[in-house]
Motif scaffolding. Structure first.
Motif, PDB file in Angstrom:
ATOM      1  N   GLY A   1       0.819  -1.200   0.000  1.00 38.90           N
ATOM      2  CA  GLY A   1       0.000   0.000   0.000  1.00 38.90           C
ATOM      3  C   GLY A   1       0.853   1.250   0.000  1.00 38.90           C
ATOM      4  O   GLY A   1       2.001   1.239   0.425  1.00 38.90           O
ATOM      5  N   ASN A   2       0.266   2.346  -0.498  1.00 42.41           N
ATOM      6  CA  ASN A   2       1.031   3.586  -0.549  1.00 42.41           C
ATOM      7  C   ASN A   2       0.282   4.777   0.040  1.00 42.41           C
ATOM      8  O   ASN A   2       0.695   5.913  -0.138  1.00 42.41           O
ATOM      9  N   TYR A   3      -0.822   4.533   0.720  1.00 45.23           N
ATOM     10  CA  TYR A   3      -1.463   5.638   1.431  1.00 45.23           C
ATOM     11  C   TYR A   3      -2.381   5.120   2.535  1.00 45.23           C
ATOM     12  O   TYR A   3      -2.830   3.978   2.518  1.00 45.23           O
ATOM     13  N   ILE A   4      -2.614   5.984   3.512  1.00 41.51           N
ATOM     14  CA  ILE A   4      -3.651   5.766   4.517  1.00 41.51           C
ATOM     15  C   ILE A   4      -4.319   7.113   4.750  1.00 41.51           C
ATOM     16  O   ILE A   4      -3.650   8.135   4.865  1.00 41.51           O
ATOM     17  N   LEU A   5      -5.626   7.126   4.739  1.00 38.73           N
ATOM     18  CA  LEU A   5      -6.374   8.342   5.006  1.00 38.73           C
ATOM     19  C   LEU A   5      -6.993   8.204   6.385  1.00 38.73           C
ATOM     20  O   LEU A   5      -7.749   7.271   6.639  1.00 38.73           O
ATOM     21  N   LEU A   6      -6.622   9.093   7.285  1.00 40.21           N
ATOM     22  CA  LEU A   6      -7.177   9.079   8.636  1.00 40.21           C
ATOM     23  C   LEU A   6      -8.286  10.121   8.704  1.00 40.21           C
ATOM     24  O   LEU A   6      -8.033  11.311   8.541  1.00 40.21           O
ATOM     25  N   HIS A   7      -9.488   9.673   8.931  1.00 36.60           N
ATOM     26  CA  HIS A   7     -10.642  10.565   9.079  1.00 36.60           C
ATOM     27  C   HIS A   7     -10.734  10.898  10.560  1.00 36.60           C
ATOM     28  O   HIS A   7     -11.200  10.098  11.356  1.00 36.60           O
ATOM     29  N   LEU A   8     -10.268  12.103  10.940  1.00 39.17           N
ATOM     30  CA  LEU A   8     -10.126  12.441  12.354  1.00 39.17           C
ATOM     31  C   LEU A   8     -11.275  13.258  12.925  1.00 39.17           C
ATOM     32  O   LEU A   8     -11.448  13.304  14.142  1.00 39.17           O
ATOM     33  N   ASN A   9     -12.027  13.946  12.101  1.00 40.10           N
ATOM     34  CA  ASN A   9     -13.060  14.859  12.601  1.00 40.10           C
ATOM     35  C   ASN A   9     -14.351  14.688  11.814  1.00 40.10           C
ATOM     36  O   ASN A   9     -14.326  14.441  10.623  1.00 40.10           O
ATOM     37  N   ASP A  10     -15.455  14.864  12.528  1.00 34.92           N
ATOM     38  CA  ASP A  10     -16.756  14.933  11.867  1.00 34.92           C
ATOM     39  C   ASP A  10     -17.698  15.710  12.776  1.00 34.92           C
ATOM     40  O   ASP A  10     -17.254  16.390  13.698  1.00 34.92           O
ATOM     41  N   ASN A  11     -18.988  15.599  12.537  1.00 35.83           N
ATOM     42  CA  ASN A  11     -19.942  16.385  13.327  1.00 35.83           C
ATOM     43  C   ASN A  11     -20.136  15.854  14.745  1.00 35.83           C
ATOM     44  O   ASN A  11     -20.794  16.492  15.554  1.00 35.83           O
ATOM     45  N   GLU A  12     -19.556  14.706  15.079  1.00 39.60           N
ATOM     46  CA  GLU A  12     -19.718  14.145  16.419  1.00 39.60           C
ATOM     47  C   GLU A  12     -18.449  14.193  17.261  1.00 39.60           C
ATOM     48  O   GLU A  12     -18.500  14.024  18.458  1.00 39.60           O
TER      49      GLU A  12
ATOM     50  N   PHE B   1     -14.270  16.000  17.403  1.00 38.25           N
ATOM     51  CA  PHE B   1     -13.067  16.640  16.889  1.00 38.25           C
ATOM     52  C   PHE B   1     -11.931  15.873  17.523  1.00 38.25           C
ATOM     53  O   PHE B   1     -11.677  16.007  18.717  1.00 38.25           O
ATOM     54  N   GLY B   2     -11.263  15.038  16.749  1.00 39.71           N
ATOM     55  CA  GLY B   2     -10.360  14.044  17.302  1.00 39.71           C
ATOM     56  C   GLY B   2      -8.941  14.457  17.551  1.00 39.71           C
ATOM     57  O   GLY B   2      -8.101  13.625  17.858  1.00 39.71           O
ATOM     58  N   VAL B   3      -8.637  15.767  17.433  1.00 44.60           N
ATOM     59  CA  VAL B   3      -7.261  16.224  17.567  1.00 44.60           C
ATOM     60  C   VAL B   3      -7.186  17.297  18.648  1.00 44.60           C
ATOM     61  O   VAL B   3      -8.128  18.065  18.848  1.00 44.60           O
ATOM     62  N   GLU B   4      -6.062  17.354  19.319  1.00 43.48           N
ATOM     63  CA  GLU B   4      -5.830  18.379  20.339  1.00 43.48           C
ATOM     64  C   GLU B   4      -6.124  19.764  19.768  1.00 43.48           C
ATOM     65  O   GLU B   4      -5.740  20.081  18.654  1.00 43.48           O
ATOM     66  N   SER B   5      -6.843  20.590  20.534  1.00 44.48           N
ATOM     67  CA  SER B   5      -7.220  21.924  20.075  1.00 44.48           C
ATOM     68  C   SER B   5      -7.354  22.870  21.256  1.00 44.48           C
ATOM     69  O   SER B   5      -8.201  22.664  22.126  1.00 44.48           O
ATOM     70  N   SER B   6      -6.559  23.919  21.263  1.00 42.26           N
ATOM     71  CA  SER B   6      -6.669  24.899  22.343  1.00 42.26           C
ATOM     72  C   SER B   6      -7.970  25.690  22.216  1.00 42.26           C
ATOM     73  O   SER B   6      -8.538  26.118  23.223  1.00 42.26           O
ATOM     74  N   THR B   7      -8.471  25.876  21.013  1.00 41.80           N
ATOM     75  CA  THR B   7      -9.739  26.591  20.801  1.00 41.80           C
ATOM     76  C   THR B   7     -10.888  25.873  21.495  1.00 41.80           C
ATOM     77  O   THR B   7     -11.775  26.504  22.059  1.00 41.80           O
ATOM     78  N   LEU B   8     -10.847  24.566  21.481  1.00 44.15           N
ATOM     79  CA  LEU B   8     -11.905  23.767  22.108  1.00 44.15           C
ATOM     80  C   LEU B   8     -11.609  23.445  23.571  1.00 44.15           C
ATOM     81  O   LEU B   8     -12.412  22.799  24.235  1.00 44.15           O
TER      82      LEU B   8
ATOM     83  N   LEU C   1     -14.735  12.435  25.289  1.00 47.73           N
ATOM     84  CA  LEU C   1     -14.284  11.765  24.078  1.00 47.73           C
ATOM     85  C   LEU C   1     -12.768  11.849  23.981  1.00 47.73           C
ATOM     86  O   LEU C   1     -12.163  12.868  24.285  1.00 47.73           O
ATOM     87  N   ALA C   2     -12.156  10.750  23.549  1.00 50.42           N
ATOM     88  CA  ALA C   2     -10.696  10.697  23.398  1.00 50.42           C
ATOM     89  C   ALA C   2     -10.248  11.558  22.226  1.00 50.42           C
ATOM     90  O   ALA C   2     -11.014  11.773  21.279  1.00 50.42           O
ATOM     91  N   PHE C   3      -9.006  12.043  22.309  1.00 52.05           N
ATOM     92  CA  PHE C   3      -8.458  12.821  21.204  1.00 52.05           C
ATOM     93  C   PHE C   3      -6.964  12.525  21.062  1.00 52.05           C
ATOM     94  O   PHE C   3      -6.331  12.016  21.973  1.00 52.05           O
ATOM     95  N   TYR C   4      -6.448  12.835  19.874  1.00 53.70           N
ATOM     96  CA  TYR C   4      -5.039  12.622  19.582  1.00 53.70           C
ATOM     97  C   TYR C   4      -4.244  13.879  19.908  1.00 53.70           C
ATOM     98  O   TYR C   4      -4.747  14.996  19.761  1.00 53.70           O
ATOM     99  N   LEU C   5      -3.001  13.696  20.336  1.00 53.46           N
ATOM    100  CA  LEU C   5      -2.138  14.817  20.687  1.00 53.46           C
ATOM    101  C   LEU C   5      -1.362  15.316  19.481  1.00 53.46           C
ATOM    102  O   LEU C   5      -1.018  14.531  18.596  1.00 53.46           O
ATOM    103  N   LYS C   6      -1.082  16.609  19.464  1.00 55.71           N
ATOM    104  CA  LYS C   6      -0.179  17.167  18.473  1.00 55.71           C
ATOM    105  C   LYS C   6       1.228  16.799  18.915  1.00 55.71           C
ATOM    106  O   LYS C   6       1.542  16.818  20.107  1.00 55.71           O
ATOM    107  N   ILE C   7       2.080  16.499  17.967  1.00 54.29           N
ATOM    108  CA  ILE C   7       3.466  16.150  18.279  1.00 54.29           C
ATOM    109  C   ILE C   7       4.363  17.132  17.544  1.00 54.29           C
ATOM    110  O   ILE C   7       4.231  17.329  16.346  1.00 54.29           O
ATOM    111  N   SER C   8       5.295  17.724  18.278  1.00 54.29           N
ATOM    112  CA  SER C   8       6.273  18.619  17.654  1.00 54.29           C
ATOM    113  C   SER C   8       7.426  17.789  17.124  1.00 54.29           C
ATOM    114  O   SER C   8       7.942  16.924  17.808  1.00 54.29           O
ATOM    115  N   CYS C   9       7.794  18.072  15.906  1.00 53.82           N
ATOM    116  CA  CYS C   9       8.914  17.339  15.296  1.00 53.82           C
ATOM    117  C   CYS C   9      10.200  18.100  15.430  1.00 53.82           C
ATOM    118  O   CYS C   9      10.265  19.253  15.530  1.00 53.82           O
TER     119      CYS C   9
END
Length: 113
Positions: free
Chosen positions: A64-75, A77-84, A105-113
């Motif tokens: 395989g050469n791709y993966i699409l992660l669907h992280l957000n929808d109307n139910e 917001f699956g990523v760390e957000s200071s706004t929220l 609800l669980a959420f994913y953390l932002k990672i600094s590279c």
């Protein structure tokens, strides 16, 4: 005529069951562009980062050469957000999983590279 309708209905039910039994997993291949991979729905169903890493490795190992992660929808917001207010600092932590205290609800953390 009734037999044809019954057969069509049965086919639709079977397709629906297949989609239901494998939530969040849609195999996609576009042979004209030679793209092979998976769409993984992480918005409705939280998958641990280790699970996602395993998927990425499995896709790579099978050509395989791709993966699409669907992280957000109307139910969710699956990523760390200071706004929220969904950040590491004000999250509820259970094991290695971070939860929004307001939505639980669980959420994913932002990672600094």
């Amino acid at each position: 005529m009734k037999i044809k309708i019954f057969i069509l209905f049965t086919i639709l039910v079977v397709i629906s069951l297949i989609k239901t039994l494998s939530p969040g997993l849609n195999v996609y291949s576009d042979r004209s562009n030679k793209m092979y991979g998976v769409n993984l729905d992480c918005a409705r169903v939280y998958h641990s980062p280790d699970y996602i890493k395993k998927y990425i490795n499995d896709i790579h190992d099978h050509g395989g050469n791709y993966i699409l992660l669907h992280l957000n929808d109307n139910e969710r917001f699956g990523v760390e957000s200071s706004t929220l207010g969904q950040t590491v600092d004000n999250a509820k932590i259970v094991g290695n999983t971070y939860y929004n205290r307001d939505t639980n609800l669980a959420f994913y953390l932002k990672i600094s590279c």
